[in-house]
Structure formats: structure tokens, C-alpha cells
Design an enzyme around this catalytic site. Structure first.
Site, PDB file in Angstrom:
ATOM      1  N   SER A  65       0.838  -1.199   0.000  1.00  6.87           N
ATOM      2  CA  SER A  65       0.000   0.000   0.000  1.00  6.87           C
ATOM      3  C   SER A  65       0.867   1.241   0.000  1.00  6.87           C
ATOM      4  O   SER A  65       2.062   1.179   0.298  1.00  6.87           O
ATOM      5  CB  SER A  65      -0.906   0.043   1.248  1.00  6.87           C
ATOM      6  OG  SER A  65      -1.645  -1.135   1.400  1.00  6.87           O
ATOM      7  N   ASP A 115       6.421 -16.216  14.936  1.00  2.93           N
ATOM      8  CA  ASP A 115       7.648 -17.001  15.006  1.00  2.93           C
ATOM      9  C   ASP A 115       7.322 -18.478  15.203  1.00  2.93           C
ATOM     10  O   ASP A 115       6.238 -18.838  15.686  1.00  2.93           O
ATOM     11  CB  ASP A 115       8.536 -16.519  16.160  1.00  2.93           C
ATOM     12  CG  ASP A 115       9.177 -15.165  15.879  1.00  2.93           C
ATOM     13  OD1 ASP A 115       9.285 -14.797  14.693  1.00  2.93           O
ATOM     14  OD2 ASP A 115       9.550 -14.474  16.841  1.00  2.93           O
ATOM     15  N   ASP A 147       7.810  -8.729  11.117  1.00  4.06           N
ATOM     16  CA  ASP A 147       7.793 -10.150  11.449  1.00  4.06           C
ATOM     17  C   ASP A 147       7.098 -10.337  12.794  1.00  4.06           C
ATOM     18  O   ASP A 147       7.688 -10.136  13.851  1.00  4.06           O
ATOM     19  CB  ASP A 147       9.233 -10.670  11.506  1.00  4.06           C
ATOM     20  CG  ASP A 147       9.295 -12.169  11.765  1.00  4.06           C
ATOM     21  OD1 ASP A 147       8.257 -12.834  11.643  1.00  4.06           O
ATOM     22  OD2 ASP A 147      10.385 -12.661  12.089  1.00  4.06           O
TER      23      ASP A 147
END
Length: 807
Positions: free
Chosen positions: A277, A352, A349
Site C-alpha cells: 500500500s 515465530d 515479522d
């Protein structure tokens, strides 16, 4: 005659859906479909043909007026918020019921109920990721901490359900008729599930791939090919920003042992390439009017019905307008009388993986430090159309669900990997948007964002008072360097997330000296930010083009911002093409067609306009060259991720003789020039064949942008070969299947000026004239006037409906 086209595409869709290459389950009874009173004929009319002046609803406290403009955009005027959201639910269901339910069934892992066993693996994966579990925790969170939001969600659900309860078979959306099932009642849980689904769509991780690369390449080469920060880092928060907080200390433990398995499991589905975006806001110091201007264009899959549904929602306290997400409350990207905001994906991130060591085959306990912890079992009952219910037992640890094990995609007994993800930690993203809808200033904006956990988003902001701001918001684990980059050992407590970065220490900026804020999915910060930041998918081109243009521009107008959203300058080509031409040299012998292609790409102005041939030649040449360079990585038997375009171009430019270009799979020593020359040969061969088969290879004809129905087999309900430019890595990021799913530009003056468009239409009915009527505007960079309406304003009206309480 006006029904002939729809009848044809309907029958073609039916044929494609049930006699095409991918079965969708048992075909529906054909006679009811052809019934003129109940079948697909009812879908040949548009919404204004069924307009009602008055509708009576239970549980309303006061009348609510809904005014539809000429594009079927509803403007809802309610006396209080509970009535407002009840009517939002009803009106959205009127136009998007099938879409709402289909997307939440996908999020719940229930597609097998509709189409049969072909979707079983997809449903198992969805369940094992824990989206439903996360939504359950979200409901618990609201029950304990935010009963007001829960009450509004239940009002929305009540509006949807009152619509469903009065829905006749004749008016049932056509997809239900084709797939032969009926809608079920909506719930607050489904709204939360939809938000979890959006999080899943926008979050990725490459722990598996980087674990493999670490073992194959070694640390030194891994860091060279996949650096955490690029040389040309132009981050979201301006690079010279001063961080005015005391960071929480954290250090990497010594002597960590990572799992060293041969990781051959199939990775989780990742966000599609092209998902991203743009958003930005410029201060009055850079605009012609002296007013701030905000722009937002989320890049997602181009689908019909559109992901977004436009609405204005008004109470005596505020009026908000913009893009809503069918199934969720309020406006997601939009503005009110005082502020505007827009979102982009922060690509951090946020999940995990941990290898779990079970004590024995019962999987009832797992190792954690010096102890054995108990697991929990969750049995997922997956209904399968035409077959018995499938029972899938998922083991849960304190990290999260064990997605991969011996029963699912695990080839070995000890391949057990648990997913840790903030989606599994009760949160209240819905509250963020309810508060943004009411916001009046920067303080309100910050208070709203404090509720937002996942997916990580970049929230751009502008206010009528003159502020512009950007905040990278999510619930971010405080990690030591490289934590979460690779699969971790769940038996080692040192691998555990320690705590979370406080909200007020998330990257943010207010009124920077440069006069603008912006994001385009790039690195959020410069290396001065005191916490570890990593993601493999940061963008490297759109952000630099955007920031360079915003630095250059002054006396900016709304029209300038609209043109910038539609900008198709190909920065990747501008940087890579001179390198490629230099490495190609002056070929001694070229066929006529090869010489023609070479001259066309040399003379190209680097804009990916739809009628240009240069973008096609470069795109093919680059892809063939890239595939040649990384052929060895592509041929590995384990999942890996290849270096990005930016790093590949940099290596070609600065180290053309580097050993990274030498393919171990051949007996000769290659350099960058060899790959460029081979890529050119492959490009010529493929483009020559394309020319023979298809003729015109101008950019729009080659990339063939398609706005596809949510069920891909329903091709007749899609719009193919949209004539438009742009592409990956460009501000106008319109590729084959992705692009600006919504464009909005708002100027926050005394009288707010607002413009918006998306590639679709308000209606979810393929037979409606409002199903795809925005596409020509969108494809040509045009906009609808999106100004706020007052209840009794003298403006064009398609029809009005008043919702009255039961007396």
C-alpha cells in the site's frame, strides 16, 4: 434485451463452475435456478429497482434515514451509535451478504462445507493457524474489558440477521444459488474473525526459508545477499528522527542452538507478491491551499465483489465517510469533519516458529527447560459437503498451536513446529476504528491506535488543525538481534519472547521538518532505532519514488496527489536497465526482431503506461535474467527465498564478477554479463512467440490486469483485460491481479474536499449496474467526489430509505 448479457454469463459461469477443470462440489438442481420467480432471473435487476421507502426493524430506538447517492453509496443518519451500527449491518448485508459470509467461512476453515473435500487441506491449515481460536480470545477480551464494542458488534449482527430473516429465495445472492447453500446468522464472533483473516492476509514470515538458507549459505553469504538494511534506506519515519525515550535493554543470549533439521515442510501461504500500500500526508506548508492533504491506496488482490464497501456514517456527534470492510464496524480508511487517516501494511515479522520436543507419542507433554509442560488438545470438526465430518486434533502449547506435526505435512515423527503469533493474544482492533471514526485531533488518533495489535500497520494522519503524523502500530515483541529470523528451539526458554515494546516507543513522527509523512511498505526506521527490526519483504522502490517526489513538490493540490497515486514511473527499470544494457554490450549479431526489441527498450521513457512496449520488454528480460542468476537456489529441494530485485541489481552493478553469479550446477564459471546475455536470448524467444500468438505486446495487453470474482472459477463474474498501466514496484502498483483496492485523497480545509474510487462497485450482484461501474474510472486514474453529505442537503439522490422502530 437488457437481460441477455447477464443470462449468458450466468450460464457460462455455471458451466465453468461445474464442468471446468476444478470441481466445486455437487451441481445445484438446475430447475430452481431457472425458475423466473426464484432463480437467477432475480439477479438481472439493480438495487434501485427494489428500493423501499420505509423498512421496519426491531431493536431500533429512533428512525434512521439512509440516502443513496447516484453510485449506490449509502449515507446513514442515526440518532445514536447503536442504531448506526445496526443499520450499517443491515445495509451492508443488502449488498454484500454472500461476500461477508464467504470470507468468514474461509477464515474459519469452513470452505469444505460449501465445495466438498477439495478444500479440506486449506481448511485444516486455516484451523491449525488458529484464526478461530484468536477470534474466540477476542470475544473473551471484549466481554471482560470492552462491553461497549461488543454491544455495537451485536447490534451490527442483529441488523445483518434481520435482513437475512426477511430475505426471500428470489433475492438470495446468485452465488448461494450456484453453490446450493443458504446463509446462516451473523455473530460478533464473525466480525472479529474477519479482522483476524485480514491479519493473516497481511502477515508473512520466512523463518523456514531463512533457516534453510542459513544452513546452505552460511552466515556471511546470507548477510551479504539478504542484508537487514539496504544501502538506499529511505524509511517510513524520517532517517534523522531523534528517539526521545529510554529503550528497554535486551541482549542476545550466548551459545544458542538453532534446530538444524532438513526443513522440507511446505511453508505457510504468504501474502501475495504485490500486496502492499501507499499512504502519505503533506502539511499545509507544502500545499497551494495551506491545508493538509492525506492520500491512501491499499494494494491488495483485485476482486469482485470489491474488498471495500463505501459508506457515510453519521450521528449528531460526527460524520465519517470512506471505505468500510463488509462484516466490520465503522470506516477503515477515511475521514470525518476534523481528521483523515489511511493505512498501509507494516510488514513486520510478527509470528515465530518453535520446534517442540514431545516427551512421547501421546504428545501430552513437551520439554521446556528442565521441565515437561502439559499440552492442550483442540479437536477441529470440519464438515465436508457430501462426506463425513473430518476430525483434526491440534496440539496447543504455551507458544501456540502445533501447526506442523506427524498428522499434517510432517514427514518425520519429530517434525513438530508451533506458531507464536500476536493474533492468539486477545485484542481489540475493532475499537481502534470506532475511535478513529470519532477522532477530533492527534491525541484522539494516538489513543485509538493504542488498541491495535495486528496486523502491524502504518497509520497516516492529518487534521484540520494542521497536524500530519505517522505511526507504525502493532503489538511488537521485544527481540534480541535475529530472534525470530530462524526457527527456534521451543525447549530453550532463552528463545522466548521477553516482553513487548511499549506503544509510546513504537516508531512515530508528528509534523516532521520535511513537511510530509509517508509509507510504502519499506523499512520503518533507520538503524538508529534502538530495537531489532526485521522482515524479509520490505519494499525498495515505491517508497523512494514517493519520498523523492514529495520532497520536490510544493504548492501541492488534490489533483497533484491524485496524479501521484497513479504515477507509473518504473524506478526498478530506471536503476536496472542501464546496468543490464552495459553488461549486454553491443551484440555482434542480432535477428531483426531482437534488434527491434533492443531499440524499443533503449528508447523507452521508463513509464509503464498501458500503450508502452518498453515495460513488457524490460519485465521479461529482467525476469529471465533474475531466474538465470538464482537458478541454483530455485533448484533446491527445500523451501528458500531468493534475494530481492534491489539486492540483485546492486550486485550486478557493483560486483559483476562476484562468485555469487557462478552457478555450481554448471561446469563453467559465470558472471553477471553471462546471465544478462542469456536472459536477453530467453526474452527474445518468449516475446517473439507471444507476438506470434497474441500480436500486440504493449504493456496493458501483456500484463492483462484482471479483477477476479472471489471464486476464481466464476470467470464470467470477473472483469478481464482491464486497460491500465502501472505494475509491481510502482506507485500505481497495478499488476495482473493486484493493485490499488481503494484510492482516497482528502484535503482538510474549512470545507473538506474528498475523492475516492475502487475497482468494482457497491453491489455484490453480478447482474447489477452497480457491480463494476467504478472500474473504468479507476483504470484511468479518475475519482468520485466523496464529500460529506448533510441529511437534508440538496444533492442528486438515487433513493431514500427510512428505517423505523417497531411500534
Amino acid at each position: 434485451m437488457k437481460y441477455i448479457g447477464f443470462i449468458f454469463v450466468f450460464l457460462l459461469t455455471l458451466a465453468l463452475g461445474y464442468f471446468g477443470s476444478i470441481p466445486l462440489g455437487p451441481a445445484p438442481p438446475i430447475v430452481p435456478l431457472l425458475d423466473p420467480n426464484h432463480g437467477f432471473w432475480q439477479q438481472t435487476k439493480s438495487e434501485d429497482d427494489f428500493a423501499e421507502e420505509e423498512i421496519t426493524l426491531e431493536n431500533l430506538t429512533s428512525p434512521v434515514k439512509v440516502t443513496y447517492d447516484e453510485n449506490l453509496i449509502p449515507h446513514v443518519f442515526a440518532k445514536n451509535e447503536e442504531d448506526l451500527y445496526r443499520i450499517q449491518g443491515y445495509v451492508t448485508a443488502q449488498h454484500r451478504l454472500w461476500q461477508m459470509e464467504f470470507q468468514t467461512m474461509a477464515a474459519a476453515g469452513r470452505i469444505s462445507e460449501i465445495v466438498g473435500p477439495i478444500a479440506l487441506d486449506l481448511d485444516r491449515m486455516t484451523r491449525r493457524k488458529g484464526l478461530g481460536y484468536g477470534a474466540e480470545l477476542g470475544i473473551n477480551f471484549l466481554q471482560e474489558k470492552d462491553p461497549e464494542t461488543l454491544r455495537f458488534l451485536e447490534a451490527y449482527a442483529d441488523g445483518v440477521n434481520q435482513y437475512i430473516d426477511q430475505l426471500s429465495d428470489a433475492r438470495l445472492p446468485v452465488e448461494y444459488k450456484i453453490l446450493n447453500y443458504k446463509p446462516e446468522h451473523w455473530t460478533a464472533y464473525k466480525s472479529l474473525l474477519l479482522l483476524k483473516y485480514m491479519s493473516d492476509m497481511l502477515v508473512g514470515d520466512k523463518d523456514l526459508e531463512f533457516s534453510n538458507l542459513r544452513k546452505i549459505l552460511g552466515e556471511e553469504l546470507l548477510n551479504k545477499l539478504y542484508p537487514d538494511f539496504p544501502i538506499d534506506n529511505d524509511p517510513i519515519i524520517e532517517a534523522d528522527h531523534v528517539w526521545d525515550f529510554q529503550p528497554i535493554p535486551i541482549s542476545k543470549p550466548d551459545s544458542l542452538n538453532y534446530p538444524n533439521d532438513e526443513l522440507v515442510i511446505e511453508p505457510l501461504p504468504q501474502p501475495e507478491e504485490g500486496t502492499g500500500s501507499n499512504n502519505w500526508a503533506v502539511s499545509g506548508s507544502k500545499t497551494k491551499s495551506g491545508n493538509p492533504i492525506l492520500a491512501n491506496d491499499p494494494h491488495l488482490s483485485l476482486n469482485l465483489p470489491s474488498l471495500w464497501y463505501s459508506m457515510q456514517l453519521s450521528t449528531p456527534e460526527y460524520s465519517v465517510k470512506g471505505a468500510t470492510l463488509p462484516g466490520a464496524l465503522g470506516v477503515i480508511s477515511g475521514f470525518n469533519e476534523n481528521v483523515a487517516w489511511g493505512v498501509t501494511n507494516a510488514t513486520k515479522d510478527a509470528r515465530d516458529w518453535y520446534k517442540i520436543t514431545f516427551q512421547d507419542n501421546s504428545r501430552s507433554t513437551y520439554k521446556y527447560g528442565d521441565e515437561w509442560r502439559k499440552t492442550e488438545f483442540r479437536v477441529e470438526e470440519i464438515k465436508v459437503k457430501g462426506e463425513e465430518t473430518f476430525l483434526d486434533t491440534v496440539v496447543y502449547t504455551h507458544y501456540g498451536p502445533v501447526v506442523y506435526d506427524r498428522t499434517f505435512r510432517g514427514e518425520r515423527q519429530d517434525a513438530n513446529f508451533a506458531l507464536k503469533w500476536t493474533v492468539h493474544e486477545g485484542s481489540n482492533e475493532q475499537r481502534t476504528f470506532l475511535m478513529l471514526n470519532r477522532s477530533k485531533n492527534h491525541n484522539d488518533y494516538n489513543a485509538a491506535l493504542d488498541n491495535f495489535t495486528a496486523p502491524a500497520q502504518n497509520f497516516a494522519f492529518a487534521s484540520k488543525s494542521g497536524d500530519v503524523a505517522m505511526r507504525v502500530q502493532g503489538k511488537f515483541a521485544l527481540k534480541w538481534p535475529e530472534q525470530g529470523k530462524f526457527f527456534m528451539d521451543g525447549a530453550d526458554p532463552r528463545m522466548e519472547w521477553q516482553q513487548y515494546i511499549p506503544n509510546d516507543q513504537n516508531p512515530s513522527t508528528l509534523n516532521p521538518e520535511r513537511g510530509f509523512v509517508s509509507s510504502a511498505n519499506q523499512h520503518p526506521v533507520a538503524q538508529s532505532y534502538p530495537y531489532y527490526v526485521f522482515d524479509n519483504s520490505y519494499e525498495h522502490y515505491r517508497n523512494r519514488r514517493l519520498n523523492n517526489r514529495l520532497r520536490e513538490m510544493n504548492n501541492i493540490t488534490v489533483e497533484d496527489m491524485q496524479a501521484l497515486q497513479f504515477d507509473d514511473y518504473y524506478l526498478h527499470a530506471a536503476e536496472a536497465l542501464p546496468v543490464m544494457l552495459g553488461l549486454l554490450g553491443e551484440p555482434s549479431e542480432l535477428s531483426d526482431i531482437a534488434a527491434k526489441f533492443l531499440e524499443e527498450v533503449k528508447g523507452w521513457d521508463l513509464y509503464a503506461d498501458p500503450n508502452q512496449k518498453g515495460p513488457t520488454i524490460f519485465y521479461l528480460w529482467w525476469n529471465e535474467t533474475y531466474n538465470q542468476i538464482w537458478k541454483d537456489l530455485s533448484n533446491l529441494e527445500v523451501p528458500v527465498v531468493r534475494p530481492n530485485n534491489y539486492q540483485t541489481t546492486l550486485l550486478m552493478k557493483t560486483e559483476p564478477e562476484s562468485s555469487v553469479f557462478d552457478l555450481k550446477s554448471t561446469s563453467v564459471t559465470e558472471n553477471a554479463s553471462d546471465h544478462v546475455k542469456k536472459g536477453f536470448e530467453e526474452m527474445v524467444e518468449k516475446l517473439e512467440k507471444w507476438t506470434e500468438d497474441e500480436g500486440d505486446y504493449s504493456w496493458a495487453n501483456y500484463k492483462r490486469t484482471t479483477i477476479q470474482h472471489l471464486v476464481p472459477q466464476f470467470k464470467s463474474f470477473s472483469v478481464a483485460n482491464v486497460y491500465t498501466g502501472g505494475g509491481r514496484g510502482m506507485l500505481n502498483a497495478t499488476s495482473e491481479r493486484h493493485g490499488a483496492s481503494w484510492r482516497m485523497v482528502v484535503e482538510l480545509g474549512e470545507e473538506i474536499k474528498a475523492y475516492g474510487v475502487y475497482p468494482g462497485g457497491q453491489s455484490g450482484n453480478p447482474g447489477s449496474k452497480y457491480y463494476s461501474n467504478f472500474i473504468p474510472l479507476w483504470a484511468n486514474g479518475k475519482y468520485l467526489d466523496f464529500a460529506l453529505r448533510k441529511e437534508d442537503q440538496d444533492l442528486p439522490v438515487l433513493f431514500n430509505t427510512t428505517f423505523n422502530p417497531v411500534k
